[in-house]
Scaffold this motif. Structure first.
Motif, PDB file in Angstrom:
ATOM      1  N   ARG A  83      -5.126 -22.143  15.592  1.00  0.00           N
ATOM      2  CA  ARG A  83      -3.522 -21.843  15.786  1.00  0.00           C
ATOM      3  C   ARG A  83      -3.800 -20.799  14.508  1.00  0.00           C
ATOM      4  O   ARG A  83      -3.123 -20.076  14.550  1.00  0.00           O
ATOM      5  CB  ARG A  83      -2.380 -22.591  15.862  1.00  0.00           C
ATOM      6  CG  ARG A  83      -1.599 -22.265  16.304  1.00  0.00           C
ATOM      7  CD  ARG A  83      -0.409 -23.092  15.896  1.00  0.00           C
ATOM      8  NE  ARG A  83      -1.079 -24.190  16.522  1.00  0.00           N
ATOM      9  CZ  ARG A  83      -0.601 -24.681  18.453  1.00  0.00           C
ATOM     10  NH1 ARG A  83       0.064 -23.975  18.431  1.00  0.00           N
ATOM     11  NH2 ARG A  83      -1.384 -25.910  18.664  1.00  0.00           N
ATOM     12  N   LEU A  86      -5.743 -17.933  14.264  1.00  0.00           N
ATOM     13  CA  LEU A  86      -5.011 -16.618  14.609  1.00  0.00           C
ATOM     14  C   LEU A  86      -4.098 -15.887  13.653  1.00  0.00           C
ATOM     15  O   LEU A  86      -3.876 -15.086  14.793  1.00  0.00           O
ATOM     16  CB  LEU A  86      -5.166 -17.027  16.773  1.00  0.00           C
ATOM     17  CG  LEU A  86      -5.978 -17.749  17.310  1.00  0.00           C
ATOM     18  CD1 LEU A  86      -5.964 -17.942  18.245  1.00  0.00           C
ATOM     19  CD2 LEU A  86      -6.908 -16.006  17.494  1.00  0.00           C
ATOM     20  N   HIS A  87      -3.146 -17.368  13.662  1.00  0.00           N
ATOM     21  CA  HIS A  87      -1.464 -16.490  13.630  1.00  0.00           C
ATOM     22  C   HIS A  87      -1.411 -15.149  12.051  1.00  0.00           C
ATOM     23  O   HIS A  87      -1.421 -14.464  12.059  1.00  0.00           O
ATOM     24  CB  HIS A  87      -0.625 -17.225  12.742  1.00  0.00           C
ATOM     25  CG  HIS A  87       0.761 -16.913  12.213  1.00  0.00           C
ATOM     26  ND1 HIS A  87       1.338 -16.813  13.654  1.00  0.00           N
ATOM     27  CD2 HIS A  87       1.331 -16.822  11.201  1.00  0.00           C
ATOM     28  CE1 HIS A  87       2.369 -15.915  12.742  1.00  0.00           C
ATOM     29  NE2 HIS A  87       2.329 -16.558  10.995  1.00  0.00           N
ATOM     30  N   LEU A  90      -3.274 -12.308  13.300  1.00  0.00           N
ATOM     31  CA  LEU A  90      -2.420 -11.215  14.364  1.00  0.00           C
ATOM     32  C   LEU A  90      -1.399 -11.147  14.217  1.00  0.00           C
ATOM     33  O   LEU A  90      -0.923 -10.643  13.602  1.00  0.00           O
ATOM     34  CB  LEU A  90      -2.494 -12.057  15.545  1.00  0.00           C
ATOM     35  CG  LEU A  90      -3.733 -12.275  16.735  1.00  0.00           C
ATOM     36  CD1 LEU A  90      -3.481 -12.758  17.631  1.00  0.00           C
ATOM     37  CD2 LEU A  90      -3.878 -10.645  16.972  1.00  0.00           C
ATOM     38  N   ASP A  94       2.156 -11.118  16.129  1.00  0.00           N
ATOM     39  CA  ASP A  94       1.948 -12.427  16.525  1.00  0.00           C
ATOM     40  C   ASP A  94       2.560 -12.670  17.624  1.00  0.00           C
ATOM     41  O   ASP A  94       2.297 -13.252  18.841  1.00  0.00           O
ATOM     42  CB  ASP A  94       1.504 -13.132  15.684  1.00  0.00           C
ATOM     43  CG  ASP A  94       1.223 -14.827  16.063  1.00  0.00           C
ATOM     44  OD1 ASP A  94       0.569 -14.417  17.427  1.00  0.00           O
ATOM     45  OD2 ASP A  94       0.690 -15.540  15.817  1.00  0.00           O
ATOM     46  N   GLU A  95       3.480 -12.314  17.529  1.00  0.00           N
ATOM     47  CA  GLU A  95       5.386 -12.735  18.095  1.00  0.00           C
ATOM     48  C   GLU A  95       5.679 -11.189  19.247  1.00  0.00           C
ATOM     49  O   GLU A  95       5.356 -10.463  18.952  1.00  0.00           O
ATOM     50  CB  GLU A  95       6.780 -12.712  17.399  1.00  0.00           C
ATOM     51  CG  GLU A  95       7.115 -14.026  16.454  1.00  0.00           C
ATOM     52  CD  GLU A  95       5.428 -14.113  15.048  1.00  0.00           C
ATOM     53  OE1 GLU A  95       5.479 -12.849  14.845  1.00  0.00           O
ATOM     54  OE2 GLU A  95       5.496 -14.659  15.079  1.00  0.00           O
ATOM     55  N   CYS A 112       4.517 -16.465  21.443  1.00  0.00           N
ATOM     56  CA  CYS A 112       3.559 -16.058  20.276  1.00  0.00           C
ATOM     57  C   CYS A 112       2.330 -16.302  20.832  1.00  0.00           C
ATOM     58  O   CYS A 112       1.807 -17.033  21.272  1.00  0.00           O
ATOM     59  CB  CYS A 112       4.173 -17.203  19.764  1.00  0.00           C
ATOM     60  SG  CYS A 112       2.913 -17.925  18.185  1.00  0.00           S
ATOM     61  N   LEU A 113       1.663 -15.179  20.249  1.00  0.00           N
ATOM     62  CA  LEU A 113       0.079 -15.633  20.784  1.00  0.00           C
ATOM     63  C   LEU A 113      -0.688 -16.516  20.156  1.00  0.00           C
ATOM     64  O   LEU A 113      -1.725 -16.964  21.287  1.00  0.00           O
ATOM     65  CB  LEU A 113      -0.795 -13.833  20.372  1.00  0.00           C
ATOM     66  CG  LEU A 113      -0.459 -12.630  20.864  1.00  0.00           C
ATOM     67  CD1 LEU A 113      -0.688 -11.018  20.494  1.00  0.00           C
ATOM     68  CD2 LEU A 113      -1.105 -12.755  22.421  1.00  0.00           C
ATOM     69  N   SER A 114      -0.734 -16.598  19.673  1.00  0.00           N
ATOM     70  CA  SER A 114      -1.417 -17.849  18.734  1.00  0.00           C
ATOM     71  C   SER A 114      -1.348 -18.982  19.485  1.00  0.00           C
ATOM     72  O   SER A 114      -2.445 -19.792  19.290  1.00  0.00           O
ATOM     73  CB  SER A 114      -1.482 -18.046  16.971  1.00  0.00           C
ATOM     74  OG  SER A 114       0.123 -18.531  16.709  1.00  0.00           O
TER      75      SER A 114
END
Length: 207
Positions: A83, A86-87, A90, A94-95, A112-114
């Motif tokens: 997590r 990935l955050h 991105l 990310d949001e 939130c993608l992550s």
């Protein structure tokens, strides 16, 4: 004693397990910093591929597990590092925002993608633990249930956001760069090309 499973269901379980494994490998590698320049297309591809497998689960009849209660598959993998990776990968994108329920509410909420990708990885990994332990029916039940209730929706939202990001990257042109290119073209010296048979010194003056 080996579990008795319909051959068609067993084949489907193998396909889902393959797609789930591919998704997990892709997400883990990208979260660890691998191939950052191609992160968006790779994540989009991983999401759409596993979503196709999930759609097959959603379209079929309900899978009924052999046991009334879910067998303990052991502790789930700790995906906090994924997590966070990935955050960081991105950062800045990310949001996103999405419609919570396009059928019932239409309310716009943050996403939130992550978080989406990590949740999907956790759900798919939980089913993989059952599958690797030989509990094919249990794995299929879990994948189907969690697809309809959690990871299918989360990946659908993530796929939409990733597609939008990739489209902007590929299609949006920087106005300043476009203007610079236009100015350079306007001020470029024209190239003079003389014909192969032309000899200026031998041309006679036309009256």
């Amino acid at each position: 004693m080996s579990e008795l499973v319909d051959p068609d269901l067993a084949a489907l379980a193998e396909e889902i397990a393959h797609e789930a494994t591919t998704f997990l490998v892709t997400v883990r590698e990208l979260a660890a910093g691998g191939a950052p320049d191609t992160a968006l297309p790779l994540l989009l591809l991983a999401c759409t591929q596993v979503q196709t497998a999930g759609a097959r689960l959603g379209a079929m009849v309900d899978v009924v597990p052999h046991e009334q209660f879910e067998t303990d598959s052991g502790p789930d993998a700790n995906l906090d590092g994924v997590r966070q990776g990935l955050h960081a990968l991105l950062a800045g994108v990310d949001e996103y925002v999405e419609v919570e329920d396009p059928v019932l509410s239409g309310e716009v909420i943050p996403g939130c993608l992550s978080d989406d990708l990590t949740q999907a990885a956790a759900d798919l990994g939980h089913g993989l633990a059952h599958h690797r332990a030989g509990r094919t029916q249990e794995a299929l039940w879990w994948w189907q249930f969690s697809y309809l209730s959690v990871w299918g929706e989360r990946l659908a939202s993530a796929t939409r956001a990733l597609h939008s990001l990739l489209a902007h990257v590929r299609l949006d042109a920087d106005e300043e760069l476009v203007m610079e290119a236009k100015m350079a073209a306007l001020h470029a010296e024209p190239e003079v090309v003389s014909g192969p048979d032309r000899d200026p010194e031998s041309e006679s003056t036309r009256v």
